[in-house]
Design an enzyme around this catalytic site. Structure first.
Site, PDB file in Angstrom:
ATOM      1  N   PHE A   1       0.807  -1.222   0.000  1.00  9.36           N
ATOM      2  CA  PHE A   1       0.000   0.000   0.000  1.00  9.36           C
ATOM      3  C   PHE A   1       0.846   1.281   0.000  1.00  9.36           C
ATOM      4  O   PHE A   1       0.310   2.387   0.044  1.00  9.36           O
ATOM      5  CB  PHE A   1      -0.973   0.009   1.187  1.00  9.36           C
ATOM      6  CG  PHE A   1      -0.306  -0.097   2.544  1.00  9.36           C
ATOM      7  CD1 PHE A   1       0.268   1.014   3.149  1.00  9.36           C
ATOM      8  CD2 PHE A   1      -0.260  -1.311   3.218  1.00  9.36           C
ATOM      9  CE1 PHE A   1       0.874   0.922   4.393  1.00  9.36           C
ATOM     10  CE2 PHE A   1       0.344  -1.420   4.472  1.00  9.36           C
ATOM     11  CZ  PHE A   1       0.912  -0.301   5.058  1.00  9.36           C
TER      12      PHE A   1
ATOM     13  N   ARG B   1      -3.049   7.163  20.863  1.00  8.94           N
ATOM     14  CA  ARG B   1      -3.429   6.025  20.022  1.00  8.94           C
ATOM     15  C   ARG B   1      -4.824   5.525  20.411  1.00  8.94           C
ATOM     16  O   ARG B   1      -5.602   5.099  19.576  1.00  8.94           O
ATOM     17  CB  ARG B   1      -2.408   4.892  20.145  1.00  8.94           C
ATOM     18  CG  ARG B   1      -1.012   5.227  19.651  1.00  8.94           C
ATOM     19  CD  ARG B   1      -0.876   5.243  18.150  1.00  8.94           C
ATOM     20  NE  ARG B   1      -1.053   3.940  17.560  1.00  8.94           N
ATOM     21  CZ  ARG B   1      -0.719   3.648  16.296  1.00  8.94           C
ATOM     22  NH1 ARG B   1      -0.210   4.592  15.500  1.00  8.94           N
ATOM     23  NH2 ARG B   1      -0.919   2.457  15.820  1.00  8.94           N
TER      24      ARG B   1
ATOM     25  N   ARG C   1     -11.088   8.068  14.536  1.00 10.85           N
ATOM     26  CA  ARG C   1     -11.216   7.322  13.272  1.00 10.85           C
ATOM     27  C   ARG C   1     -12.610   6.750  13.090  1.00 10.85           C
ATOM     28  O   ARG C   1     -13.127   6.703  11.978  1.00 10.85           O
ATOM     29  CB  ARG C   1     -10.142   6.239  13.193  1.00 10.85           C
ATOM     30  CG  ARG C   1      -8.780   6.828  12.807  1.00 10.85           C
ATOM     31  CD  ARG C   1      -7.677   5.818  12.906  1.00 10.85           C
ATOM     32  NE  ARG C   1      -6.423   6.288  12.314  1.00 10.85           N
ATOM     33  CZ  ARG C   1      -5.248   5.725  12.566  1.00 10.85           C
ATOM     34  NH1 ARG C   1      -5.167   4.689  13.394  1.00 10.85           N
ATOM     35  NH2 ARG C   1      -4.157   6.196  11.986  1.00 10.85           N
TER      36      ARG C   1
ATOM     37  N   ASN D   1      -7.737   7.397   6.601  1.00 14.25           N
ATOM     38  CA  ASN D   1      -8.195   7.176   7.978  1.00 14.25           C
ATOM     39  C   ASN D   1      -8.028   8.388   8.889  1.00 14.25           C
ATOM     40  O   ASN D   1      -7.861   8.254  10.094  1.00 14.25           O
ATOM     41  CB  ASN D   1      -7.573   5.904   8.565  1.00 14.25           C
ATOM     42  CG  ASN D   1      -6.066   5.980   8.649  1.00 14.25           C
ATOM     43  OD1 ASN D   1      -5.472   6.976   8.278  1.00 14.25           O
ATOM     44  ND2 ASN D   1      -5.449   4.933   9.162  1.00 14.25           N
TER      45      ASN D   1
ATOM     46  N   HIS E   1      -3.132  10.611  11.944  1.00 16.33           N
ATOM     47  CA  HIS E   1      -1.953   9.811  12.290  1.00 16.33           C
ATOM     48  C   HIS E   1      -1.642   9.996  13.769  1.00 16.33           C
ATOM     49  O   HIS E   1      -1.868  11.059  14.330  1.00 16.33           O
ATOM     50  CB  HIS E   1      -0.754  10.305  11.464  1.00 16.33           C
ATOM     51  CG  HIS E   1       0.577   9.853  12.000  1.00 16.33           C
ATOM     52  ND1 HIS E   1       1.078   8.610  11.761  1.00 16.33           N
ATOM     53  CD2 HIS E   1       1.485  10.478  12.789  1.00 16.33           C
ATOM     54  CE1 HIS E   1       2.265   8.478  12.364  1.00 16.33           C
ATOM     55  NE2 HIS E   1       2.525   9.613  12.999  1.00 16.33           N
TER      56      HIS E   1
HETATM   57  P1  ATP Z   1      -0.493   6.009  11.318  1.00 21.95           P
HETATM   58  O1  ATP Z   1       0.970   5.585  11.296  1.00 21.95           O
HETATM   59  O2  ATP Z   1      -0.890   6.851  10.126  1.00 21.95           O
HETATM   60  O3  ATP Z   1      -0.893   6.616  12.620  1.00 21.95           O
HETATM   61  P2  ATP Z   1      -1.243   3.343  12.022  1.00 21.95           P
HETATM   62  O4  ATP Z   1      -0.037   3.379  12.898  1.00 21.95           O
HETATM   63  O5  ATP Z   1      -2.559   3.071  12.643  1.00 21.95           O
HETATM   64  O6  ATP Z   1      -1.393   4.691  11.207  1.00 21.95           O
HETATM   65  P3  ATP Z   1       0.330   1.914  10.086  1.00 21.95           P
HETATM   66  O7  ATP Z   1       0.399   0.443  10.041  1.00 21.95           O
HETATM   67  O8  ATP Z   1       1.485   2.690  10.617  1.00 21.95           O
HETATM   68  O9  ATP Z   1      -1.023   2.306  10.843  1.00 21.95           O
HETATM   69  O10 ATP Z   1       0.020   2.401   8.605  1.00 21.95           O
HETATM   70  C1  ATP Z   1       0.274   3.741   8.198  1.00 21.95           C
HETATM   71  C2  ATP Z   1      -0.851   4.207   7.306  1.00 21.95           C
HETATM   72  O11 ATP Z   1      -0.823   3.465   6.091  1.00 21.95           O
HETATM   73  C3  ATP Z   1      -2.257   3.968   7.864  1.00 21.95           C
HETATM   74  O12 ATP Z   1      -2.682   4.942   8.773  1.00 21.95           O
HETATM   75  C4  ATP Z   1      -3.083   3.980   6.609  1.00 21.95           C
HETATM   76  O13 ATP Z   1      -3.299   5.321   6.144  1.00 21.95           O
HETATM   77  C5  ATP Z   1      -2.155   3.252   5.632  1.00 21.95           C
HETATM   78  N1  ATP Z   1      -2.406   1.812   5.626  1.00 21.95           N
HETATM   79  C6  ATP Z   1      -2.066   0.908   6.586  1.00 21.95           C
HETATM   80  N2  ATP Z   1      -2.455  -0.334   6.252  1.00 21.95           N
HETATM   81  C7  ATP Z   1      -3.041  -0.214   5.042  1.00 21.95           C
HETATM   82  C8  ATP Z   1      -3.646  -1.141   4.135  1.00 21.95           C
HETATM   83  N3  ATP Z   1      -3.731  -2.439   4.426  1.00 21.95           N
HETATM   84  N4  ATP Z   1      -4.169  -0.653   2.985  1.00 21.95           N
HETATM   85  C9  ATP Z   1      -4.093   0.661   2.663  1.00 21.95           C
HETATM   86  N5  ATP Z   1      -3.530   1.584   3.466  1.00 21.95           N
HETATM   87  C10 ATP Z   1      -3.018   1.159   4.633  1.00 21.95           C
HETATM   88 MG    MG Z   2       1.879   3.929  12.213  1.00 23.13          MG
END
Ligand code: ATP
Ligand code: MG
Length: 139
Positions: A59, A87, A104, A114, A117
Protein backbone atom coordinates in the site's frame (compact mmCIF):
# COMPACT_ATOMS: atom_id res chain seq x y z
CA UNK A 1 12.37 7.71 28.60
CA UNK A 2 8.79 8.94 28.33
CA UNK A 3 8.68 12.48 26.93
CA UNK A 4 4.95 13.02 27.44
CA UNK A 5 4.79 14.25 23.86
CA UNK A 6 3.38 12.72 20.72
CA UNK A 7 3.06 13.76 17.09
CA UNK A 8 -0.08 13.76 14.95
CA UNK A 9 -1.26 14.85 11.51
CA UNK A 10 -4.85 15.43 10.47
CA UNK A 11 -4.75 13.73 7.07
CA UNK A 12 -5.92 15.14 3.68
CA UNK A 13 -9.39 13.53 3.68
CA UNK A 14 -10.36 14.95 7.07
CA UNK A 15 -8.91 18.41 6.29
CA UNK A 16 -10.71 18.54 2.90
CA UNK A 17 -13.99 17.45 4.51
CA UNK A 18 -13.83 20.31 7.02
CA UNK A 19 -13.24 18.22 10.14
CA UNK A 20 -10.07 20.03 11.34
CA UNK A 21 -11.85 22.06 14.01
CA UNK A 22 -13.93 19.15 15.34
CA UNK A 23 -10.86 16.92 15.58
CA UNK A 24 -8.79 19.58 17.37
CA UNK A 25 -11.69 20.06 19.82
CA UNK A 26 -11.69 16.31 20.60
CA UNK A 27 -7.91 16.38 21.10
CA UNK A 28 -8.05 19.35 23.52
CA UNK A 29 -11.05 17.95 25.40
CA UNK A 30 -9.10 14.71 25.89
CA UNK A 31 -6.49 16.74 27.80
CA UNK A 32 -3.75 17.22 25.22
CA UNK A 33 -1.96 20.58 25.04
CA UNK A 34 -1.05 21.73 21.52
CA UNK A 35 2.70 22.44 21.54
CA UNK A 36 3.05 23.20 17.80
CA UNK A 37 0.58 23.29 14.88
CA UNK A 38 0.47 24.31 11.23
CA UNK A 39 -1.33 23.63 7.93
CA UNK A 40 0.95 22.45 5.14
CA UNK A 41 1.32 20.19 2.10
CA UNK A 42 3.56 17.16 1.67
CA UNK A 43 5.09 16.43 -1.73
CA UNK A 44 4.96 12.76 -2.76
CA UNK A 45 8.67 12.57 -1.99
CA UNK A 46 8.29 13.98 1.54
CA UNK A 47 5.32 11.69 2.20
CA UNK A 48 7.54 8.79 1.11
CA UNK A 49 10.24 9.89 3.57
CA UNK A 50 7.73 10.20 6.40
CA UNK A 51 6.34 6.69 5.81
CA UNK A 52 9.68 5.14 4.73
CA UNK A 53 9.18 2.36 7.29
CA UNK A 54 6.35 1.08 5.04
CA UNK A 55 8.32 1.29 1.75
CA UNK A 56 8.15 -2.47 1.16
CA UNK A 57 4.41 -2.72 1.81
CA UNK A 58 1.95 -3.09 -1.11
CA UNK A 59 0.00 0.00 0.00
CA UNK A 60 3.08 2.30 0.09
CA UNK A 61 2.59 4.09 -3.28
CA UNK A 62 -1.12 4.61 -2.61
CA UNK A 63 -0.30 5.92 0.86
CA UNK A 64 2.22 8.43 -0.55
CA UNK A 65 -0.26 9.59 -3.23
CA UNK A 66 -3.01 9.98 -0.62
CA UNK A 67 -0.80 11.81 1.90
CA UNK A 68 0.29 14.31 -0.78
CA UNK A 69 -3.23 14.80 -2.24
CA UNK A 70 -4.14 17.81 -0.10
CA UNK A 71 -3.34 19.89 2.95
CA UNK A 72 -2.52 18.26 6.27
CA UNK A 73 -2.38 19.67 9.82
CA UNK A 74 0.65 18.36 11.73
CA UNK A 75 0.81 18.94 15.50
CA UNK A 76 3.02 18.16 18.46
CA UNK A 77 0.89 17.33 21.52
CA UNK A 78 1.69 17.08 25.22
CA UNK A 79 0.00 15.08 27.97
CA UNK A 80 1.06 12.51 30.51
CA UNK A 81 1.37 9.14 28.71
CA UNK A 82 0.82 10.99 25.43
CA UNK A 83 1.75 8.30 22.87
CA UNK A 84 -0.45 5.53 24.28
CA UNK A 85 -3.35 7.79 25.26
CA UNK A 86 -3.41 9.39 21.82
CA UNK A 87 -3.43 6.03 20.02
CA UNK A 88 -6.45 5.19 22.17
CA UNK A 89 -8.18 8.44 21.23
CA UNK A 90 -7.70 7.87 17.47
CA UNK A 91 -8.70 4.19 17.42
CA UNK A 92 -7.70 1.30 15.15
CA UNK A 93 -6.04 1.85 11.74
CA UNK A 94 -9.08 0.35 10.03
CA UNK A 95 -12.14 2.45 10.99
CA UNK A 96 -14.32 -0.67 10.70
CA UNK A 97 -12.46 -1.94 13.77
CA UNK A 98 -12.18 1.38 15.61
CA UNK A 99 -14.00 1.74 18.93
CA UNK A 100 -17.07 3.97 19.24
CA UNK A 101 -16.19 7.56 20.08
CA UNK A 102 -12.70 7.42 18.58
CA UNK A 103 -11.58 9.97 15.98
CA UNK A 104 -11.22 7.32 13.27
CA UNK A 105 -14.62 5.80 14.05
CA UNK A 106 -16.15 9.24 13.60
CA UNK A 107 -14.15 10.62 10.66
CA UNK A 108 -12.12 7.94 8.81
CA UNK A 109 -13.44 6.70 5.47
CA UNK A 110 -11.28 3.60 4.93
CA UNK A 111 -8.15 1.82 6.13
CA UNK A 112 -6.12 4.17 3.91
CA UNK A 113 -8.09 7.42 4.22
CA UNK A 114 -8.20 7.18 7.98
CA UNK A 115 -8.34 10.85 9.00
CA UNK A 116 -5.43 11.06 11.41
CA UNK A 117 -1.95 9.81 12.29
CA UNK A 118 -0.54 9.09 15.75
CA UNK A 119 3.07 8.21 16.60
CA UNK A 120 3.61 4.66 17.84
CA UNK A 121 6.51 5.33 20.27
CA UNK A 122 8.24 8.15 22.14
CA UNK A 123 11.23 7.76 19.84
CA UNK A 124 9.14 8.07 16.67
CA UNK A 125 7.16 10.97 18.16
CA UNK A 126 10.40 12.94 18.51
CA UNK A 127 11.62 12.01 15.00
CA UNK A 128 8.26 12.81 13.39
CA UNK A 129 7.86 16.08 15.30
CA UNK A 130 11.22 17.32 14.07
CA UNK A 131 10.22 16.34 10.50
CA UNK A 132 7.78 19.29 10.60
CA UNK A 133 8.89 21.65 13.41
CA UNK A 134 12.21 23.12 14.58
CA UNK A 135 13.15 23.38 18.27
CA UNK A 136 9.89 23.19 20.24
CA UNK A 137 11.35 22.35 23.67
CA UNK A 138 10.28 25.64 25.23
CA UNK A 139 6.90 26.08 23.48
P1 ATP B 1 -0.49 6.01 11.32
O1 ATP B 1 0.97 5.58 11.30
O2 ATP B 1 -0.89 6.85 10.13
O3 ATP B 1 -0.89 6.62 12.62
P2 ATP B 1 -1.24 3.34 12.02
O4 ATP B 1 -0.04 3.38 12.90
O5 ATP B 1 -2.56 3.07 12.64
O6 ATP B 1 -1.39 4.69 11.21
P3 ATP B 1 0.33 1.91 10.09
O7 ATP B 1 0.40 0.44 10.04
O8 ATP B 1 1.48 2.69 10.62
O9 ATP B 1 -1.02 2.31 10.84
O10 ATP B 1 0.02 2.40 8.60
C1 ATP B 1 0.27 3.74 8.20
C2 ATP B 1 -0.85 4.21 7.31
O11 ATP B 1 -0.82 3.46 6.09
C3 ATP B 1 -2.26 3.97 7.86
O12 ATP B 1 -2.68 4.94 8.77
C4 ATP B 1 -3.08 3.98 6.61
O13 ATP B 1 -3.30 5.32 6.14
C5 ATP B 1 -2.16 3.25 5.63
N1 ATP B 1 -2.41 1.81 5.63
C6 ATP B 1 -2.07 0.91 6.59
N2 ATP B 1 -2.46 -0.33 6.25
C7 ATP B 1 -3.04 -0.21 5.04
C8 ATP B 1 -3.65 -1.14 4.14
N3 ATP B 1 -3.73 -2.44 4.43
N4 ATP B 1 -4.17 -0.65 2.99
C9 ATP B 1 -4.09 0.66 2.66
N5 ATP B 1 -3.53 1.58 3.47
C10 ATP B 1 -3.02 1.16 4.63
MG1 MG C 1 1.88 3.93 12.21
Amino acid sequence: MATNRTFTMIKPDAVADGHTGAIIKMIEEAGFRIVAIKKTLLTGERAGQFYAVHSERPFYQGLCDYMSSGAIVPMILEKENAVADFRKLIGATNPAQAEEGTIRKLYAKSIESNAIHGSDSDENAAIEGSFFFAATEEY
